[in-house]
Design an enzyme around this catalytic site. Structure first.
Site, short mmCIF file in Angstrom:
data_model
loop_
_atom_site.label_atom_id
_atom_site.label_comp_id
_atom_site.label_asym_id
_atom_site.label_seq_id
_atom_site.Cartn_x
_atom_site.Cartn_y
_atom_site.Cartn_z
N CYS A 1 -20.35 -2.26 13.89
CA CYS A 1 -21.10 -1.22 13.33
C CYS A 1 -20.18 0.40 13.04
O CYS A 1 -19.26 -0.14 13.77
CB CYS A 1 -22.66 -1.06 14.09
SG CYS A 1 -22.52 -1.01 15.50
N THR B 1 -12.06 2.83 7.75
CA THR B 1 -10.37 3.13 7.07
C THR B 1 -10.63 4.35 6.66
O THR B 1 -10.45 5.09 6.69
CB THR B 1 -10.25 2.00 5.90
OG1 THR B 1 -11.06 1.95 5.35
CG2 THR B 1 -9.92 0.73 7.04
N TYR C 1 -8.79 -7.55 10.00
CA TYR C 1 -9.42 -7.34 9.69
C TYR C 1 -8.66 -8.01 7.59
O TYR C 1 -7.89 -6.85 8.10
CB TYR C 1 -10.56 -5.92 9.07
CG TYR C 1 -11.13 -6.34 7.57
CD1 TYR C 1 -11.83 -7.09 7.54
CD2 TYR C 1 -11.85 -5.15 7.60
CE1 TYR C 1 -12.80 -7.46 6.57
CE2 TYR C 1 -12.33 -5.55 6.79
CZ TYR C 1 -13.51 -6.45 6.03
OH TYR C 1 -14.51 -6.83 5.27
N HIS D 1 -15.67 -11.12 10.46
CA HIS D 1 -16.69 -11.40 9.38
C HIS D 1 -16.09 -12.55 8.71
O HIS D 1 -15.72 -13.01 8.09
CB HIS D 1 -16.58 -10.49 8.11
CG HIS D 1 -16.78 -8.52 8.41
ND1 HIS D 1 -17.72 -8.57 9.63
CD2 HIS D 1 -15.99 -7.95 7.95
CE1 HIS D 1 -17.76 -6.94 9.44
NE2 HIS D 1 -17.13 -6.59 8.58
N ASP E 1 -22.76 -4.28 10.59
CA ASP E 1 -21.88 -3.55 9.79
C ASP E 1 -22.39 -2.52 10.14
O ASP E 1 -22.00 -1.90 8.19
CB ASP E 1 -21.60 -4.72 9.30
CG ASP E 1 -20.37 -4.00 8.26
OD1 ASP E 1 -19.54 -3.56 8.80
OD2 ASP E 1 -20.01 -4.13 6.87
C1 0GY Z 1 -16.68 -3.24 7.31
C2 0GY Z 1 -16.09 -3.58 6.05
C3 0GY Z 1 -15.13 -2.82 4.93
C4 0GY Z 1 -14.97 -2.05 5.90
C5 0GY Z 1 -14.27 -1.32 5.95
O1 0GY Z 1 -12.59 0.38 8.09
C6 0GY Z 1 -13.43 -0.47 6.67
O2 0GY Z 1 -13.54 0.75 5.44
O3 0GY Z 1 -14.14 -2.29 7.35
C7 0GY Z 1 -15.46 -3.88 3.47
O4 0GY Z 1 -14.95 -2.27 3.13
O5 0GY Z 1 -15.13 -4.42 3.39
O6 0GY Z 1 -16.75 -4.15 7.96
O7 0GY Z 1 -16.97 -2.76 7.63
#
Ligand code: 0GY
Length: 307
Positions: free
Chosen positions: A38, A83, A163, A187, A263
């Protein structure tokens, strides 16, 4: 801020805010359960979003996350740096401190990070660093820089969270197998669930886990991976039914290397914003026995983040 005027951020157009009044899950989480993926976002007025971000989210504060934890019946969280905050981990660290030991964190660090900063983050509860290979989210970082960071965190006992999207795994495979730490994949490596469970795409991911016992997977985000859609009704048996076989396969093949998370607050969803209570009700479809559920929700995150 220097001027005393906090920066005002406008959300990315079309941004879906998190579900305001999630239902109470029917599935009773085991004592000690961990929501192991999360995020916190800002609030931007206190913890500004990073200049290099690819999206501007709605705020989602530590207090709101901890209230959701209690509402759903989790005891603990693993908060993952998103991010939109780049490598500024202040919002994450603030949330970890607010949790009184009931949250651990995964940070994003720059190669110039100082040892003292790493130690401070460790003391706050950070136990990993995240490498993001999803092009719409993060700019490219050379592999040697990532390897250097991974080597620096070994002595802290941290792991690397990665990721990426499934179509990029062939190109990333060798790099992942070089990492000197536990590697946790977000994921399930984002499979295309229209492809066969034992086809080349998900087959390669299962090979990575089978042949590399340091690789773990989060079996999270049916709401991101589904083509068949969310549950129409509370507790509906067919919620995210196309994702179930993928998650279930990993839970049953690697019961001691899987993690689950909501998440929340679900960045960048376009089609629907899930009710987090219904997401919890999806868990027994992918972990079908009390033993598997306990491993997924309690023993595995406990071993990785609290030992
Ligand atoms: C998630 C998925 C996403 C975003 C990020 O760090 C992030 O911006 O992880 C996404 O947009 O698929 O796990 O939160």
């Amino acid at each position: 801020m220097d001027s005393g005027n906090p920066e005002v951020f406008s959300k990315t157009p079309g941004w879906l805010d998190w579900y305001p009044s999630p239902s109470k899950p029917r599935f009773q989480l085991p004592a000690g359960a961990v929501d192991a993926h999360c995020h916190v976002f800002g609030p931007g007025a206190i913890f500004p979003y990073a200049p290099e971000r690819k999206y501007t989210p709605c705020d989602a504060s530590a207090a709101q996350l901890l209230a959701l934890r209690d509402h759903l019946g989790f005891e603990r969280n693993v908060i993952v740096q998103a991010t939109c905050h780049g490598s500024d981990n202040r919002a994450l660290v603030d949330a970890l401190r607010a949790s009184n030991g009931r949250a651990r964190g995964v940070a994003t660090v720059h190669r110039n990070v100082k040892d003292a900063e790493l130690r401070d983050m460790h003391e706050a509860g950070v136990r990993g660093t995240r490498f993001n290979f999803v092009r719409r989210l993060a700019d490219f970082t050379p592999r040697e820089v990532l390897l250097e960071i991974a080597q620096r965190i070994v002595s802290l006992g941290w792991h690397v969270v990665v990721y990426f999207e499934a179509q990029d795994l062939p190109e990333l495979y060798d790099f992942f197998t070089m990492l000197p730490t536990t590697v946790v994949v977000d994921h399930m490596g984002r499979p295309d669930v229209n492809q066969p469970l034992d086809g080349p795409q998900f087959g390669l991911f299962q090979k990575l886990m089978r042949e590399h016992p340091n690789v773990w997977s989060k079996v999270s985000c049916p709401e991101r991976l589904t083509h068949s859609g969310p549950p129409a009704l509370h507790g509906e048996q067919h919620a995210y039914r196309d994702v179930v076989p993928f998650a279930r396969r990993l839970v049953e093949s690697f019961p001691d290397r899987v993690l689950w998370g909501t998440d929340w607050p679900h960045p960048n969803l376009k089609d629907h914003m899930p009710d987090d209570g219904l997401l919890v009700d999806y868990i027994p479809a992918i972990a079908t026995t009390a033993v598997l559920q306990h491993g997924l929700l309690v023993d595995n995150p406990d071993r990785l983040y609290w030992r």
